[in-house]
Design a protein around this motif. Sequence first.
Motif, short mmCIF file in Angstrom:
data_model
loop_
_atom_site.label_atom_id
_atom_site.label_comp_id
_atom_site.label_asym_id
_atom_site.label_seq_id
_atom_site.Cartn_x
_atom_site.Cartn_y
_atom_site.Cartn_z
N ASP A 266 0.82 -1.21 0.00
CA ASP A 266 0.00 0.00 0.00
C ASP A 266 0.86 1.25 0.00
O ASP A 266 0.51 2.26 -0.62
CB ASP A 266 -0.95 0.00 1.20
CG ASP A 266 -0.22 -0.10 2.54
OD1 ASP A 266 0.81 -0.80 2.62
OD2 ASP A 266 -0.68 0.53 3.52
N ARG A 269 2.23 1.80 -3.52
CA ARG A 269 1.20 2.38 -4.38
C ARG A 269 1.02 3.88 -4.10
O ARG A 269 0.97 4.69 -5.02
CB ARG A 269 -0.12 1.62 -4.19
CG ARG A 269 -1.36 2.24 -4.81
CD ARG A 269 -1.17 2.64 -6.26
NE ARG A 269 -0.69 1.55 -7.09
CZ ARG A 269 -0.31 1.69 -8.35
NH1 ARG A 269 -0.34 2.88 -8.92
NH2 ARG A 269 0.13 0.66 -9.04
N ARG A 270 0.95 4.26 -2.83
CA ARG A 270 0.77 5.68 -2.50
C ARG A 270 1.96 6.51 -2.98
O ARG A 270 1.80 7.60 -3.52
CB ARG A 270 0.59 5.87 -0.99
CG ARG A 270 -0.79 5.54 -0.47
CD ARG A 270 -1.01 6.11 0.92
NE ARG A 270 -1.05 7.58 0.92
CZ ARG A 270 -1.21 8.33 2.02
NH1 ARG A 270 -1.34 7.74 3.21
NH2 ARG A 270 -1.24 9.63 1.95
N LYS A 272 4.03 5.78 -5.43
CA LYS A 272 4.04 5.84 -6.89
C LYS A 272 3.05 6.88 -7.40
O LYS A 272 3.34 7.62 -8.35
CB LYS A 272 3.71 4.46 -7.46
CG LYS A 272 3.67 4.41 -8.99
CD LYS A 272 5.02 4.79 -9.60
CE LYS A 272 4.99 4.69 -11.11
NZ LYS A 272 6.26 5.18 -11.72
N GLU A 273 1.88 6.95 -6.79
CA GLU A 273 0.86 7.90 -7.22
C GLU A 273 1.29 9.34 -6.97
O GLU A 273 0.88 10.26 -7.68
CB GLU A 273 -0.46 7.60 -6.52
CG GLU A 273 -1.11 6.32 -7.01
CD GLU A 273 -2.34 5.93 -6.22
OE1 GLU A 273 -2.57 6.55 -5.15
OE2 GLU A 273 -3.08 5.02 -6.66
N ARG A 315 3.52 -4.40 -9.88
CA ARG A 315 2.11 -4.02 -10.07
C ARG A 315 1.69 -2.94 -9.06
O ARG A 315 0.91 -2.05 -9.38
CB ARG A 315 1.22 -5.25 -9.91
CG ARG A 315 -0.24 -5.03 -10.28
CD ARG A 315 -1.08 -6.23 -9.95
NE ARG A 315 -1.19 -6.45 -8.53
CZ ARG A 315 -0.79 -7.54 -7.89
NH1 ARG A 315 -0.25 -8.55 -8.56
NH2 ARG A 315 -0.92 -7.65 -6.58
N ALA A 316 2.23 -3.03 -7.86
CA ALA A 316 1.91 -2.04 -6.83
C ALA A 316 2.47 -0.66 -7.17
O ALA A 316 1.99 0.35 -6.64
CB ALA A 316 2.43 -2.50 -5.48
N GLY A 317 3.51 -0.63 -8.03
CA GLY A 317 4.05 0.66 -8.44
C GLY A 317 5.56 0.77 -8.44
O GLY A 317 6.11 1.82 -8.78
#
Length: 334
Positions: A266, A269-270, A272-273, A315-317
Motif C-alpha cells: 500500500d 502504491r501511494r 508511486k501515485e 504491479r503495486a508501483g
Amino acid sequence: MPSANSTSNPLDLVQRPRRLRRMAALRRMVQETQLTVNDLIYPVFVMEGEDKKEEIVSMPDCYRYTLDLLVKEVADAYNLGINAIALFPLVADEKKDNQGTEGYNPEGLVQRSIRTIKKEVPEIVVITDVALDPFSSYGHDGIVEDGVILNDETVAVLVKMSVSQAEAGADMVAPSDMMDGRIGAIRAGLDDAGYTDVGIIAYSAKYASAYYGPFRDALESAPKFGDKKTYQMDPGNTDEAMKEVELDIEEGADIVMVKPALAYMDIIRRVKEYSDVPVAAYNVSGEYAMIKAAAQKGWIDEKKIVLETLTSMKRAGADLILTYFAKQVALMLK
C-alpha cells in the motif's frame, strides 16, 4: 428438449473476459504488468580476504564474497542483463567505532570494492549503502551519545561517506539511515566536491521492521542495544511515509525507496501515485528467507512464487526492485 450437443446457451453475454485468457499468446499480449530484467537491482555482500565465499545461514544460496570472487559474481550478473548492484560490506570489529570513520576511509573495503568493480565491469551501475551501522561499534545507523542517536552529527559523517564513495567511482549513493535532512546535505556535499552526476537513491520510507533479521546476520550489524525505532518508521504509519518521500524529493533524491516491500504494498502504491521520480522497493532478507525456507520444505514452487511476488511489487508501483533473487529471476526471464 435440447440434445447434449446443442449449441444453445442460456447465458446472453456480450463480454466474456475469458476470451483473452484462452491461449498463452493472448495472455502475454494483454498482460498489464511485465517483470523484466531491467527492473532488478542485485544486492551483494563483500568481505575481506581472498578466494572465499561464505553462505549466509539465514539466507540460503546467498553469499558473502571476497572481492576477487565478488567481481566474478558481478560480471555474471551483468552478463545476465542485470544493470545494477547494491554493495554492502562485512566490516571487521576492530575497524568499527562510534563515528563510523572506516566508512569514509579511501582505502576501506567499500572504496576498494567500488574501484575494482568499476575497472572490471565498468558498465554496471554501482550503488553504495550510506549508513553508519556496518561501521559502528554500536550497530546503529548514527553516532551514539548517552544512548541517543545524534542526527546532525551523523549527517556530517554521511556526507563524508558519500563523497568518499563517489571519489572511488560509485554511480549512486543510497542513504539508508533515516536521519533528518541527510538527502539535502549529501546532495550539497556531492555537488561541492564536483560529483554532480552521482545520483541519490533515498531510503525514504524505511520501516522499523522485523523482516531485516537475516540481513543483520549477513553483515553482523545488529544493534548492540535498544532498537532503531527512533529513526526508522512505525509499521502502522502511511502519512508519515508520504512526508518522508516529499522531503527527500525536495532535497534532491533521484529515486525514492520503500523498504520492506512485501508487507508495504500500500505504501508503494501511494508513493508511486505521488512521486515524480522513480520508485524502488526492497525485497528484503526476511522476505527472501521465508520463500527459501518454504521451498526447501517442499511447500511451495519457489520459481513461481518468486516471479509472482516480484510481479506484485511492480504491479503495486515499483519501478525498480532490489532483490536477492535477481540472478535467479534473470535466468528465468531469459
